[in-house]
Design a protein around this motif. Structure first.
Motif, PDB file in Angstrom:
ATOM      1  N   ASN A 461       0.893  -1.085   0.063  1.00  0.00           N
ATOM      2  CA  ASN A 461       0.099  -0.010   0.022  1.00  0.00           C
ATOM      3  C   ASN A 461       0.764   1.336   0.022  1.00  0.00           C
ATOM      4  OD1 ASN A 461      -2.255  -1.489   0.191  1.00  0.00           O
ATOM      5  ND2 ASN A 461      -1.581  -1.951   2.383  1.00  0.00           N
ATOM      6  N   ASN A 462       2.030   1.114  -0.407  1.00  0.00           N
ATOM      7  CA  ASN A 462       3.130   2.171  -0.534  1.00  0.00           C
ATOM      8  C   ASN A 462       3.197   3.015   0.870  1.00  0.00           C
ATOM      9  OD1 ASN A 462       4.903   3.832  -1.679  1.00  0.00           O
ATOM     10  ND2 ASN A 462       3.374   5.478  -2.258  1.00  0.00           N
ATOM     11  N   THR A 463       3.219   2.118   2.208  1.00  0.00           N
ATOM     12  CA  THR A 463       3.543   2.788   3.289  1.00  0.00           C
ATOM     13  C   THR A 463       4.872   2.220   3.856  1.00  0.00           C
ATOM     14  OG1 THR A 463       1.806   1.251   4.293  1.00  0.00           O
ATOM     15  CG2 THR A 463       1.053   3.376   3.974  1.00  0.00           C
ATOM     16  N   ALA A 464       5.398   3.075   4.782  1.00  0.00           N
ATOM     17  CA  ALA A 464       6.635   2.455   5.250  1.00  0.00           C
ATOM     18  C   ALA A 464       6.352   1.428   6.302  1.00  0.00           C
ATOM     19  CB  ALA A 464       7.570   3.716   5.714  1.00  0.00           C
ATOM     20  N   GLN A 465       6.994   0.332   6.384  1.00  0.00           N
ATOM     21  CA  GLN A 465       6.901  -0.451   7.475  1.00  0.00           C
ATOM     22  C   GLN A 465       8.042  -0.906   8.049  1.00  0.00           C
ATOM     23  OE1 GLN A 465       4.021  -1.764   8.687  1.00  0.00           O
ATOM     24  NE2 GLN A 465       2.533  -1.869   7.030  1.00  0.00           N
ATOM     25  N   HIS A 466       8.499  -1.456   9.319  1.00  0.00           N
ATOM     26  CA  HIS A 466       9.461  -1.740   9.984  1.00  0.00           C
ATOM     27  C   HIS A 466       9.507  -3.492   9.666  1.00  0.00           C
ATOM     28  CE1 HIS A 466      10.557   1.980  11.419  1.00  0.00           C
ATOM     29  NE2 HIS A 466       9.525   1.732  12.343  1.00  0.00           N
ATOM     30  N   PRO A 467      10.568  -4.063   9.276  1.00  0.00           N
ATOM     31  CA  PRO A 467      10.552  -5.538   9.059  1.00  0.00           C
ATOM     32  C   PRO A 467      10.634  -6.278  10.570  1.00  0.00           C
ATOM     33  CG  PRO A 467      12.571  -4.632   8.467  1.00  0.00           C
ATOM     34  CD  PRO A 467      11.705  -3.571   8.887  1.00  0.00           C
ATOM     35  N   ILE A 468      10.132  -7.577  10.251  1.00  0.00           N
ATOM     36  CA  ILE A 468      10.478  -8.544  11.555  1.00  0.00           C
ATOM     37  C   ILE A 468      11.892  -9.178  11.213  1.00  0.00           C
ATOM     38  CG2 ILE A 468       9.712 -10.613  12.593  1.00  0.00           C
ATOM     39  CD1 ILE A 468       7.701  -8.355  12.784  1.00  0.00           C
ATOM     40  N   ILE A 469      12.610  -9.338  12.214  1.00  0.00           N
ATOM     41  CA  ILE A 469      14.127  -9.680  11.790  1.00  0.00           C
ATOM     42  C   ILE A 469      14.368 -11.020  12.487  1.00  0.00           C
ATOM     43  CG2 ILE A 469      16.563  -9.041  12.065  1.00  0.00           C
ATOM     44  CD1 ILE A 469      15.650  -6.137  12.264  1.00  0.00           C
ATOM     45  N   LEU A 470      14.924 -11.997  11.691  1.00  0.00           N
ATOM     46  CA  LEU A 470      15.285 -13.202  12.234  1.00  0.00           C
ATOM     47  C   LEU A 470      16.903 -13.438  12.512  1.00  0.00           C
ATOM     48  CD1 LEU A 470      13.453 -15.713   9.942  1.00  0.00           C
ATOM     49  CD2 LEU A 470      12.568 -14.679  12.154  1.00  0.00           C
ATOM     50  N   HIS A 471      17.304 -13.534  13.791  1.00  0.00           N
ATOM     51  CA  HIS A 471      18.542 -13.683  14.048  1.00  0.00           C
ATOM     52  C   HIS A 471      19.129 -15.114  14.075  1.00  0.00           C
ATOM     53  CE1 HIS A 471      18.806  -9.612  16.308  1.00  0.00           C
ATOM     54  NE2 HIS A 471      17.528  -9.849  15.963  1.00  0.00           N
TER      55      HIS A 471
END
Length: 622
Positions: A461-471
RNA sequence: GCCAAUGUAGCUCAGCCUGGCUAGAGCAUUCGCCUUGUAAGCGAAAGGUCAUGGGUUCAGAUCCCAUCAUUGGCUCCA
């Protein structure tokens, strides 16, 4: 009742004047000095009664037993609470506590007096604690003072420990039948594990020296090892293997700095969760710290990427040489727990939880496979998995799937609420000969650091999001892999099996021993011919008896020995002494090369890391 | 970080308790002899700030204290 408890070298106090009318009468207000003592600053609160007093004193006695101190000073201290009991109640409860502790050397400072005091507190972790005891608290909270909010939160977090079987059923630890899962029992009861009868160093410590792999470096800090040519060769091969596998999985290798500015805005909040466990360096007014994981570098890098949801999951990988953690000195052991270690660390940036959950399964398989190929079988480790209750309820089947992949019961810790930056974490724990558990592979689902480091992608939807991060670290620290392999070999040795390293990691794979000087040339030619096949081979051209040279090859765990005399020099076939059997067998050259290549299939190769001739080699370790 | 044990030659250890000749052994190293058939051939030499720093003593590897390191236990393990 609120208590601040301090284990002190000394305390000195002087009653100066009465603060309240009903203050305790004392004859001679003099300075008192007490040494080697636990001081409990106590505030009696409204509603406290004799059960609270008893409970409090038993908790104090309990912790004093742990730290081995027998002297107690009860120090009335109103400033711990704004809801104080009446002085008369307080005084009587204080007296009650004092008499309850009469088996100790106990005293109290006068109640109701203004006092000046001087206190010298000891430096160990149990020296400082605070307790809150109320009528309905069965067990008071016991927090370390002087810790960050995160660490404080950790000690009060509520979590449930269970065992999950491969079919998904969960059992309380107390009800689980561990008879077929001894190592899991060790892991599960690690906290309460009874004292080990043996009082000996872990076998890998002697082995790492004997095999000239690694040793302590006295000129460095504790926990910073040096690796000899043999050790560097092994380490390098393992590093290459893990890196190859992560790249094959889809990780892109990067390189980031080993030190960071602790005042950089992105660092502050992450960093404050884990105080005082890193090496600090002051440089031109900057307060730098040495990285304890690859997270910083990769997150700061990803922060600048222009990412779309179409790019995700996107994986960055770095093999840190080194990561630094200033572990407590008493915790360091051989190659198991270090202050500087080599850690493969692969982060996957995912667009949402479902994608992260899918990805974590792929990485779980990768980790299992990497360990297996490194020579650590599934039966050598046990799995632990931790998650929040909410995450479990929403992802039950995926969690069960991971447990099923492991195929054996798994230790579960379920948190009532999130208190780390992750909502799920699993790890594989290797249990060594002394019953010590240490984590190898691990992966986490991180829901905070995307935000903390300002990493963004643009969604549909063309909105900025923060990713979920795997370590993920598919193998865990490389040094720890060597530790596990050596501990396994030591365990074999105990069982009467000859200890051995996987052939692809053996510093020398074949040793050639010429019977007499006249065969040197033949041996050198043979050595070159074998080397050309990517096999690590050397020649023991020293003027020693055959028996002795064979014995020394055995002590180096060399799998194949070729003794070359007249018979062999004139034969088409090779006479191979196989270490596992001790027998000599005749095999054609090509067949022998095939046999070796089969055992080292798909593994990296590097040439001998020492002189080809033993006569040219210094003796590193005996 | 706390408590305990340990620290003697490159390595593994004896000597320390009960202070007293020039601190010993095996392996490794160097030299010499032997010339080798599947886990240690023989001989000699060289090799030591007795972890470091203080103290007690006529005298300290040895007794006392502190520090450092290793190992074990506790605690911790992002």
């Amino acid at each position: 009742m609120r208590i601040l408890q301090l284990h002190c070298d000394s305390i000195e106090y002087t009653p100066t004047k009465k603060e309240i009318k009903s203050a305790e009468e004392i004859e001679n207000p003099q300075t008192q000095k007490l040494e080697e003592i636990v001081v409990a600053f106590v505030a009696i609160e409204d509603g406290d009664d004799s059960s609270v007093a008893k409970n409090a004193i038993s908790q104090i006695k309990n912790s004093m037993e742990k730290i081995g101190c027998k002297k107690l000073l009860l120090y009335p201290y109103a400033h711990l609470s704004s809801n104080l009991a009446k002085p008369s109640t307080a005084m009587s409860l204080l007296n009650e506590m004092e008499s309850e502790a009469s088996d100790l050397e106990v005293s109290h400072s006068p109640f109701g007096w203004t006092k000046s005091y001087k206190v010298q507190v000891k430096g160990h972790p149990l020296a400082e604690s605070s307790k809150v005891v109320t009528k309905d608290s069965a067990a008071a909270k016991d927090d370390d003072e002087d810790t960050s909010d995160a660490l404080k939160g950790e000690s009060t977090i509520r979590s449930y420990w269970k065992i999950m079987s491969p079919d998904g059923t969960m059992t309380n630890i107390g009800d689980f039948d561990f008879s077929n899962h001894k190592k899991l029992e060790v892991l599960a009861k690690y906290e309460s594990a009874k004292q080990r009868q043996v009082d000996e160093p872990p076998p890998h410590v002697a082995l790492m020296k004997k095999l000239a792999i690694a040793d302590y470096e006295p000129a460095s800090d504790s926990g910073n090892m040096r690796f000899f040519p043999n050790g560097r060769l092994m380490k390098s091969l393992i590093e290459r293997y893990v890196t190859d596998r992560v790249k094959e999985y889809g990780g892109y290798e990067v390189e980031t700095p080993i030190m960071y500015d602790s005042e950089h805005p992105s660092m502050v909040s992450y960093f404050n969760r884990f105080p005082a466990r890193q090496y600090n360096i002051d440089s031109e007014g900057k307060k730098l710290f040495l990285r304890f994981a690859a997270c910083f570098g990769q997150f700061l890098m990803a922060n600048q990427f222009q990412m779309s949801y179409k790019n995700l999951p996107y994986k960055l990988y770095e093999l840190t040489r080194y990561s630094f953690r200033r572990e407590q000195s008493g915790e360091l052991v051989g190659l198991r727990r270090l202050r500087a270690f080599t850690m493969p660390d692969c982060h996957a940036f995912c667009k949402d939880i479902p994608q992260a959950v899918d990805e974590i399964k792929v990485r779980f398989d990768l980790s299992q496979s990497v360990l297996k190929e490194l020579g650590i079988d599934q039966s050598d480790y046990d799995m632990a998995i931790r998650f929040t209750e909410d995450f479990y309820n929403e992802n039950k089947s995926s969690i069960e799937e991971l447990v099923k992949k492991h195929g054996r019961p798994v230790l579960v810790e379920m948190w009532k609420e999130k208190f780390f930056y992750f909502v799920l974490k699993w790890e594989f724990n290797f249990i060594d000969n002394l019953g010590k558990a240490s984590a190898l592979s691990t992966d986490q689902i991180d829901v905070e650091n995307g935000n903390r480091y300002g990493i963004e992608f643009v969604d549909e939807n063309n909105t900025a999001q923060h990713p979920i991060i795997l370590h993920n670290s598919p193998s865990g620290a490389i040094e720890r892999i060597i530790y596990a392999l050596l501990e396994k070999a030591a365990a074999d040795s105990k069982k009467g099996i000859k200890p051995q390293l996987p052939l692809w990691l053996a510093p020398t794979q074949i040793r050639i021993i010429p019977l007499k000087e006249e065969f040197y040339e033949y041996c050198n030619d043979l050595c070159d011919k074998i080397s050309a096949q990517n096999v690590r081979v050397d020649v023991d051209d020293r003027n020693e008896s055959i028996g002795k040279r064979i014995r020394e090859a055995e002590k180096e765990w060399i799998q194949y020995i070729l003794v070359i005399g007249e018979k062999e020099a004139g034969s088409e076939n090779l006479s191979i002494r196989d270490r596992q059997t001790g027998d000599v067998r005749e095999v054609p050259f090509d067949a022998f090369m095939d046999e070796i290549h089969e055992q080292t299939l798909d593994k990296p190769f590097t040439g001998l890391n020492q002189s080809q001739h033993l006569s040219k080699r210094p003796q590193l370790m005996v």
